[in-house]
Design an enzyme around this catalytic site. Sequence first.
Site, PDB file in Angstrom:
ATOM      1  N   SER A  54       0.863  -1.186   0.000  1.00 27.50           N
ATOM      2  CA  SER A  54       0.000   0.000   0.000  1.00 27.50           C
ATOM      3  C   SER A  54       0.893   1.226   0.000  1.00 27.50           C
ATOM      4  O   SER A  54       1.878   1.289   0.752  1.00 27.50           O
ATOM      5  CB  SER A  54      -0.900   0.004   1.238  1.00 27.50           C
ATOM      6  OG  SER A  54      -1.542   1.259   1.366  1.00 27.50           O
ATOM      7  N   LYS A  82     -11.193  16.455 -11.920  1.00 29.63           N
ATOM      8  CA  LYS A  82     -12.019  16.749 -10.742  1.00 29.63           C
ATOM      9  C   LYS A  82     -11.242  17.516  -9.679  1.00 29.63           C
ATOM     10  O   LYS A  82     -11.815  17.968  -8.686  1.00 29.63           O
ATOM     11  CB  LYS A  82     -12.588  15.449 -10.175  1.00 29.63           C
ATOM     12  CG  LYS A  82     -13.573  14.783 -11.134  1.00 29.63           C
ATOM     13  CD  LYS A  82     -14.027  13.427 -10.642  1.00 29.63           C
ATOM     14  CE  LYS A  82     -15.049  12.833 -11.609  1.00 29.63           C
ATOM     15  NZ  LYS A  82     -14.518  12.632 -12.967  1.00 29.63           N
ATOM     16  N   LYS A 103      -7.092  14.972  -4.662  1.00 28.32           N
ATOM     17  CA  LYS A 103      -6.161  14.905  -5.789  1.00 28.32           C
ATOM     18  C   LYS A 103      -5.465  16.255  -6.002  1.00 28.32           C
ATOM     19  O   LYS A 103      -4.286  16.311  -6.362  1.00 28.32           O
ATOM     20  CB  LYS A 103      -6.888  14.474  -7.065  1.00 28.32           C
ATOM     21  CG  LYS A 103      -7.403  13.049  -7.038  1.00 28.32           C
ATOM     22  CD  LYS A 103      -6.288  12.025  -6.916  1.00 28.32           C
ATOM     23  CE  LYS A 103      -5.537  11.825  -8.215  1.00 28.32           C
ATOM     24  NZ  LYS A 103      -4.528  10.743  -8.104  1.00 28.32           N
ATOM     25  N   ASN A 148     -12.447  11.753 -17.850  1.00 23.46           N
ATOM     26  CA  ASN A 148     -12.887  10.354 -17.800  1.00 23.46           C
ATOM     27  C   ASN A 148     -12.218   9.542 -18.895  1.00 23.46           C
ATOM     28  O   ASN A 148     -12.013  10.030 -20.004  1.00 23.46           O
ATOM     29  CB  ASN A 148     -14.404  10.260 -17.978  1.00 23.46           C
ATOM     30  CG  ASN A 148     -15.142  10.867 -16.808  1.00 23.46           C
ATOM     31  OD1 ASN A 148     -14.533  11.457 -15.926  1.00 23.46           O
ATOM     32  ND2 ASN A 148     -16.448  10.757 -16.799  1.00 23.46           N
ATOM     33  N   SER A 174     -12.942   2.339 -18.055  1.00 22.80           N
ATOM     34  CA  SER A 174     -12.367   2.172 -16.722  1.00 22.80           C
ATOM     35  C   SER A 174     -13.395   1.556 -15.785  1.00 22.80           C
ATOM     36  O   SER A 174     -14.579   1.451 -16.109  1.00 22.80           O
ATOM     37  CB  SER A 174     -11.895   3.518 -16.175  1.00 22.80           C
ATOM     38  OG  SER A 174     -13.013   4.346 -15.899  1.00 22.80           O
ATOM     39  N   SER A 175     -12.939   1.167 -14.607  1.00 21.80           N
ATOM     40  CA  SER A 175     -13.837   0.485 -13.675  1.00 21.80           C
ATOM     41  C   SER A 175     -14.990   1.375 -13.235  1.00 21.80           C
ATOM     42  O   SER A 175     -16.054   0.892 -12.877  1.00 21.80           O
ATOM     43  CB  SER A 175     -13.038   0.026 -12.442  1.00 21.80           C
ATOM     44  OG  SER A 175     -12.400   1.136 -11.835  1.00 21.80           O
ATOM     45  N   VAL A 231     -19.235   5.036 -17.036  1.00 21.47           N
ATOM     46  CA  VAL A 231     -20.668   4.794 -17.216  1.00 21.47           C
ATOM     47  C   VAL A 231     -20.936   3.847 -18.379  1.00 21.47           C
ATOM     48  O   VAL A 231     -22.017   3.272 -18.478  1.00 21.47           O
ATOM     49  CB  VAL A 231     -21.427   6.113 -17.473  1.00 21.47           C
ATOM     50  CG1 VAL A 231     -21.326   7.037 -16.289  1.00 21.47           C
ATOM     51  CG2 VAL A 231     -20.927   6.787 -18.744  1.00 21.47           C
ATOM     52  N   THR A 264     -27.842  10.590 -13.706  1.00 21.15           N
ATOM     53  CA  THR A 264     -27.946  11.438 -12.518  1.00 21.15           C
ATOM     54  C   THR A 264     -28.583  12.785 -12.851  1.00 21.15           C
ATOM     55  O   THR A 264     -29.277  13.377 -12.027  1.00 21.15           O
ATOM     56  CB  THR A 264     -26.550  11.668 -11.913  1.00 21.15           C
ATOM     57  OG1 THR A 264     -25.695  12.240 -12.907  1.00 21.15           O
ATOM     58  CG2 THR A 264     -25.949  10.355 -11.450  1.00 21.15           C
TER      59      THR A 264
END
Length: 769
Positions: free
Chosen positions: A474, A542, A554, A580, A584-585, A588, A605
């Site tokens: 980690s 973001k 971040k 985006n 990726s995991s 959408v 959303t």
Amino acid sequence: MSRPAFLSWRPTLWQVAFWGGLLLVLAVALLPAQFDGNLPVGQKAALGVMTFALLAALGYQAWPGQMLAVFWGLLAFGGLLEILQSFSAYRRAEWADLLADVLGCLLGWWLGQGLAALRRSKAASLAELLLRLPRPLKRLMALALDAVICVFSVWLVIALRLEQWVGLEGPHWWAVGAAVALALPLFVVFGLYRAIFRYSGLGAVLALVKAFVIFFPVYALVFAVMGVPGVPRSVGLSVPLLLFMLIAGSRMVARFWLGGLYGEMMRNRSRPRALVYGAGASGQQLAHAIAGGGEMAVLGYLDDAPELQGHRVDDLPVHAPTELARVVRQHGITDVLLALPSASRQRKTEVLNLLQAQQLRVRTLPRLGDFVSGRVQVADLRELEIEDLLGREPVKPNGILLNKNNHGKVVLVTGAGGSIGSELCRQVLDCNPETLLLVEHNEYSLYALERELRSHLAQKSELDAAQLVPLLASVRDLERMREIMFTWTPDTVYHAAAYKHVPLVEQNPAEGLRNNVQGTWHAAQAAIEAGVSDFVLISTDKAVRPTNVMGASKRLAEMVLQSLAVEHKGTRFSMVRFGNVLGSSGSVVPLFRQQIKQGGPITLTHLEVTRYFMTIPEAVQLVIQAGAMAGGGEVFVLDMGEPVRISDLARRMVEFSGLKVRSAEQPDGDIELQVVGLRPGEKLYEELLIGENPQPTLHPRILKAHEDFLPWSELTQVLEVLASVLAVNDVDALRAMLQEVVHGYQPADEIADLVYRESEFPAHAAEPG
């Protein structure tokens, strides 16, 4: 402007025959002898019908996709002949002749369709050829056959009655005419021709019985009871019985001969009906493979090349893309298979925009290697990838930048098992590093990645084979990171380890900050101590004026590296910020695809949520090249192109699945778009820059931003306070500290931390009002 198919300089044999036929008719019509001058009007009209039917059939074969133009052209040609012949001394223009031309064109259209069906047929038997004829032509043939049976029945009854084979003459034709005039209308009324081969069993017998309940007494009354001079009275009784047996027998023969084959053809009609977009080598290989599989019917090609349009390739018609709506309507097309391997991304986008209006399921080519092995099947066709909908033309990477920090070096990737981290490992491995260190805290992700990369290495030569080192760790564990870095002393570190899922980090803010901020700090500190040359942080859009803890964490991680870059010149720290990534995991796209397969609804959303998108391989390629340009402390920003509304993306995915979006304007749609509200911390729009005026770099898709940050002396105090607040999970203090330190951070929602809400809300609820 493209040249019409009519004016092609390379005519087919059918086109040569068509033009030759026109010239022959023109020459004969204008001959001085006028050999048809003494023919009766009816015979001349019949001759005109046959002539123009033949020309129309030739025109259909020459230009199968342009029959309407052939029809009007022949009609104009017929009118021209009548005008020219009106100047002849032998013959004047007659409206009857012009009418004959029109009838000839219509008959030729039918005949041409029949000939085209026979040409398309791969049948080895007359039965299959008959079944492939157009339905109107089959009905006409059935009517003609029944008329022949009526004539034959009367002739046979009279011959048996007279006990000698005699020809029909005089009064006998009254019996023939009555049989035909009475039987055929009754057969039409009772549905004997409505679906010829479907009624070739018990249904046909029942329809015949109903018809003969009327036919028998009427025919017997006229010829047996009342009598017609010259016609034996036995004809009135025998003809209905013989006619019934022969008609029923013909239907039974048809049932036995054609029934099984007809059922098979009906089953084939239930298969998806497809067009291949692209009549080149790839498209032909795909059409052959699909035809051999039997799971889908390929009915033709679409192609942009004018020289192919209107012709046939491997016995399949090639249509112009502008004819798509007509072809879809005429042939019931359900699927389009894209075979455009060399087309630019812009051209593919234009093609997809054309297809979108037709509600077709769009699929694309499988791997080209499968074509070579001949293993292409319907199952190999992949669904339209979202990068096909949103992507842009990729920029060829700079090989020098790709290899600068990786070739022959020791490279470490944190978060190696994630979407970005695993692609980083793949691309770094292609640069032939000496050693690749895979740092990942998720055991299964590390196991799966190592297996994949070792399989990739097995295909390389021993000289290019890098050493793979899987390391469970980690980034929050400073001592473990020091241990790893001092053991292998990497040259380059790509730091992709992070918690990135906005709602989850919003609900678990302390863990998000520990991983994203403290993990980055510890990894950077270990890198400085081990003498790492380059350290590249994977950041996010973001981080710009964030409304959520993930984005704020971040941005704070970026500030840590910006400050360290000033304090420690031995390690070049840089950050790469982008939006985006597709696939990726947390994307959408997989979610929408699963919801479409389940029949909906697609959950949004907000209808106005807008995001930047980029494919994972392109993003990673740009990350590596940006890191190679770093001098220390830069915040690189990737050019993500134009932002995309998520609702528009969902609509396109539905439409390219061959379905319709259900709405108030379209209540019979298949998939509903359901708005569920913004999630905790989610923004409507994302940004890539905090300041203004980004600077260009050596790469057109990579910009350099100027972002303010705190000096290390101040930032260390912030990090110490952060550690103490995290230790007690004081969420209010965390949010307040982030608002003070991270420029533009404005929490959009109430505190969403699950532990905080569970412990605080019941107590508040218990307080008196």
